[in-house]
Motif scaffolding. Sequence first.
Motif, PDB file in Angstrom:
ATOM      1  N   GLU A 208       8.786  42.690  -5.629  1.00 35.91           N
ATOM      2  CA  GLU A 208       8.522  44.118  -5.635  1.00 35.91           C
ATOM      3  C   GLU A 208       8.663  44.666  -7.059  1.00 35.91           C
ATOM      4  O   GLU A 208       9.418  44.123  -7.863  1.00 35.91           O
ATOM      5  CB  GLU A 208       9.496  44.848  -4.704  1.00 35.91           C
ATOM      6  CG  GLU A 208       9.285  44.578  -3.230  1.00 35.91           C
ATOM      7  CD  GLU A 208       8.018  45.226  -2.671  1.00 35.91           C
ATOM      8  OE1 GLU A 208       7.220  45.782  -3.446  1.00 35.91           O
ATOM      9  OE2 GLU A 208       7.845  45.153  -1.458  1.00 35.91           O
ATOM     10  N   SER A 212       4.120  45.376  -3.050  1.00 35.38           N
ATOM     11  CA  SER A 212       3.635  46.591  -2.384  1.00 35.38           C
ATOM     12  C   SER A 212       2.380  47.141  -3.051  1.00 35.38           C
ATOM     13  O   SER A 212       1.499  47.687  -2.382  1.00 35.38           O
ATOM     14  CB  SER A 212       4.740  47.661  -2.372  1.00 35.38           C
ATOM     15  OG  SER A 212       5.781  47.298  -1.481  1.00 35.38           O
ATOM     16  N   ALA A 298       7.915  51.972  -0.391  1.00 31.00           N
ATOM     17  CA  ALA A 298       7.667  50.673   0.242  1.00 31.00           C
ATOM     18  C   ALA A 298       8.509  49.583  -0.396  1.00 31.00           C
ATOM     19  O   ALA A 298       9.079  48.730   0.300  1.00 31.00           O
ATOM     20  CB  ALA A 298       6.183  50.328   0.144  1.00 31.00           C
TER      21      ALA A 298
END
Length: 359
Positions: A208, A212, A298
């Motif tokens: 991440e 996302s 997210a």
Amino acid sequence: MRSRTLRALALGTAALAATTALTACGSSDDDKKSDTAAGAAAEAKTLKLGYFPNITHAPALVGVNKGLFADALTGTELKTQTFNAGPAAIEALLSGAIDATYIGPNPAINGWAKSDGQALKIIAGSTSGGAGLVVKEGINSPADLKGKKIATPQLGNTQDVALRAWLKENGLNADTNGGGDVSILPQDNATAVQAFAQGSIDGAWVPEPNLSKMRLESKGKLLVDEKTLWPNQDFVTTHLIVSQKFLKEYPGTVKKLLQGHIAAVKYINDDKAGAQKAANDQIKALTSKPLKDEILAAAFGNLKFTNDPIAGSLFTSAKHAEEVGLLKPVDLKGIYDLGPLNELLTANGQPAVSDAAAS
């Protein structure tokens, strides 16, 4: 809240200082104890801390942005330096350019191996989860990856090892030159995100917030969520390390760094909205490119922030690196020093964490 947290975390240090003051008036044996206590409280004038402008380093981002480290490091000036890759951070630690850094597991393992176990200690966990394999539509199984191009952030980095180990477990091979059943193309995360959007790669095993970004902006499909491959869905993504030289010379400063770290993890878990804003504000200050709100939310939702270094996953990751030919056998015994962290956690009513090899 912040000041109360730091006051609570400082109990262990305060108690140690009180013990030192009392023993100073005793016999020669007591004097020796006093000297030991004084050594344990030794502090540096400056602490040079490394971290990445990446959401997987949120405790560092939040700790710096909210002043949690500065508040804890009374009497010590905090200097920070940011990195974009683990090997660069390790080289800085080995050279003395920094004293401590947030970093992924595989660079820490490599630094330990390169220095014959003399350069560093892992002193706390930071982040778990938030990595996996994102692919184009139409790729639904490992077999569908044959002949495909898949990116990783860097040869031998944490995600690169994870991909190679997963491919091997599924009967696929990939060499370090981009050949084999699956062509692995190491490239920095920003390049991989752009290449996936343009269709020049078929997928990427990334952390991440890049995972996302690829899902939400380029309609990528999550083929493998890495946490599903680990016991209890926990594995180390980022932890905090310190040079052994600095730890030996300034244990008091290391303990205060850990106070700031624990406070940052607590802040994140107590105030997720505030933590997201603080982390993104710090990313903006460092890169001039804050994350979009939907990407930020997210990414945060896919990460777990914890003081536990999840030691079992580190040992397993090292075995994976050995099995795919990216690491020579290395003895990791002694890579952790969780004593100062556990002192602070216990004083604050939190459970101690383990350095056991088995998860």
